[in-house]
Design an enzyme around this catalytic site. Sequence first.
Site, PDB file in Angstrom:
ATOM      1  N   ASP A 168       0.838  -1.202   0.000  1.00  0.00           N
ATOM      2  CA  ASP A 168       0.000   0.000   0.000  1.00  0.00           C
ATOM      3  C   ASP A 168       0.870   1.247   0.000  1.00  0.00           C
ATOM      4  O   ASP A 168       1.963   1.231  -0.568  1.00  0.00           O
ATOM      5  CB  ASP A 168      -0.927  -0.051   1.231  1.00  0.00           C
ATOM      6  N   SER A 213     -11.421  -0.700  -0.587  1.00  0.00           N
ATOM      7  CA  SER A 213     -10.119  -0.719   0.078  1.00  0.00           C
ATOM      8  C   SER A 213     -10.252  -1.030   1.557  1.00  0.00           C
ATOM      9  O   SER A 213      -9.363  -1.620   2.162  1.00  0.00           O
ATOM     10  CB  SER A 213      -9.417   0.634  -0.057  1.00  0.00           C
ATOM     11  N   HIS A 231      -3.340   6.065   3.565  1.00  0.00           N
ATOM     12  CA  HIS A 231      -4.186   4.927   3.219  1.00  0.00           C
ATOM     13  C   HIS A 231      -3.677   3.623   3.833  1.00  0.00           C
ATOM     14  O   HIS A 231      -4.432   2.854   4.423  1.00  0.00           O
ATOM     15  CB  HIS A 231      -4.245   4.815   1.693  1.00  0.00           C
TER      16      HIS A 231
END
Length: 617
Positions: free
Chosen positions: A185, A432, A222
């Site tokens: 990620d 996600s 994220h």
Amino acid sequence: MLQANTGLASPLHCISTNRGICCKTMSQTSQIVQSRHTARVVRAMAMAAVLLTATLGFGKKGGVPANPRFSPEVAELQNSFHGATSNQTVRVIVQFTKQPTKDHDKKMAQMGGRSLGRLSLLKAGVYTIPVSALTVLANDSDVVHVAIDHPVKLTSSDYFEQTVGATVARSYGWDGTGVGVAVVDSGISDHPDLHDPATGTSRVVYSESFVPGLDASDGYGHGTHVAGIIGGNGTASSGYISGVAPRVNLIDFRVLDSTGAGSDSYVIAAIQRAIALKNTYNIRVINLSLGRPVTESFTLDPLCQAVEAAWQAGIVVVAAAGNMGRDNDFGTNGYGLIGVPGVDPYVVTVGAMNTVGTADPSDDVLASYSSKGPSMVDHIVKPDLVAPGNRIESLMAPGNTLAGEMPSSLVNPLEYGDTSGNVRYMSLCGTSMATPVVAGAAALMIQQDPTLTPDAVKARLMKTATKAFPTQSVITDPVSGQQFTENYDIFAVGAGYVNVAAALTSSDPVQGAALSPVAIMNADGSVTIQSDLSTVFGSSFPTGSSVVWSNSAVWTNAAVWGTTVLSGNSVIWGNSVIWGNSTLAGNSVIWGNSVIWGNSVIWGNSVIWGNSVLFGD
């Protein structure tokens, strides 16, 4: 680009839901409207690239083009500049018949190319080369396949733990101890919830960045959020906000920069490293909350090949479905828009549900942005599962990009009784966020039984998933007033809503490969599924007798996908509103019937290398 799937839409473009604008302030809404036309043009160009595959041979049995040495995009570039001199360069992944050496790099340099690195997992190198050199590569016997090194994007309380039964699992003592989960990620920043409360030691046991010039910390925000959904222990919130497997070990592989952008080659390099470090850190699960559009068959796509290599190495790969569920630009109502690598039949692909703010799963609805199957080009039945993905509260990386752009996503510390004013959590939406819920569940299953294979984990998760859904739900966007009607069919919810507690109690024997089946459109317009991929894609896939779903009465289609999906008044099968005559345009897009895209397809930088959002609105 690969970008994080906070909605697989870029986290910068999370989708409006029936609970409000996810991850955006109202002041940002006008910016979305202003950029919508540009975004649609870019998506149209990307979809045109996908649909061009029909004219390049993907309509044939097995989904393999006439010249498998080039991906459709590369073939189009070659054709466009054939016989002409072009200074345009393109970044490609070149797979060779053997591991590349300096001699291969020298040969590429003679054509004006430049080596950017090796991907030994695929016997490949990453290069920038002039478009004019493609004709030379087309005739090089050392070259197996050439594909664009695509950009990738991210895909992105909520009561999600209670909803999926994670709290029940922890009451039985399953918390992920000893299991390693690789988070591929935007990086993982330090956070109190990722430390062992007894020793103070960080449970992020390894960190590495594959983004040139950047360390493995999370500048975007994220990856840290995803890591918290998998393994946050709630230290900073006195247990109020925690993850599915709060004692799991995390392996931090950064592949996305501070804008959420990366490339196929970064992700493949990270997967390659995960396989190499599997035994060192007991890496049993890889979480991929990112993706990009389909450009060729999964049988040729380098990123799909990489996730299959991890699967064969004994690592469960969990990937986001994408966030294009609201997209109807091509008459598909969000169908046929699963992203890569979620299209691969081996991996566990996850769509998103909305808990509507309660712990009771019976009132949950499908998130309107969640992408639906079947996969473009190959028609693989996806997603495999759905999990909570709407307004998920999890860890916040200090000073991250998302928090700065979306201040409304920050969780007020007073929510969990903290009067210090220190903000440590934020709320994000998307597939996600649903993906790490399933990755955490896989870690619990492996802790309970370390002998489980990836196929056993996937099969049990799918069979034990809750299959009680409404026939339809209507979701109203509170900002625009637009309504979205969701149908709960096999291409929307897969095998069902993940149920962690049920998966942990399953002892059904799993023999064979848990490949997601392929959907077949019959001459009469009906759709059936074929579990034996070898009949469609060739002998490189297990035959029917070697596929889980074909082995016994325990693994019937009805047992795995549910009788309401496969028979009766199912929305998908027969003359439904989705697959009937009223949506022939949509059918043509998905199934490749009479779709012809000519030279009007523009292969500019905005498609291949631009930062434009290709997933979501």
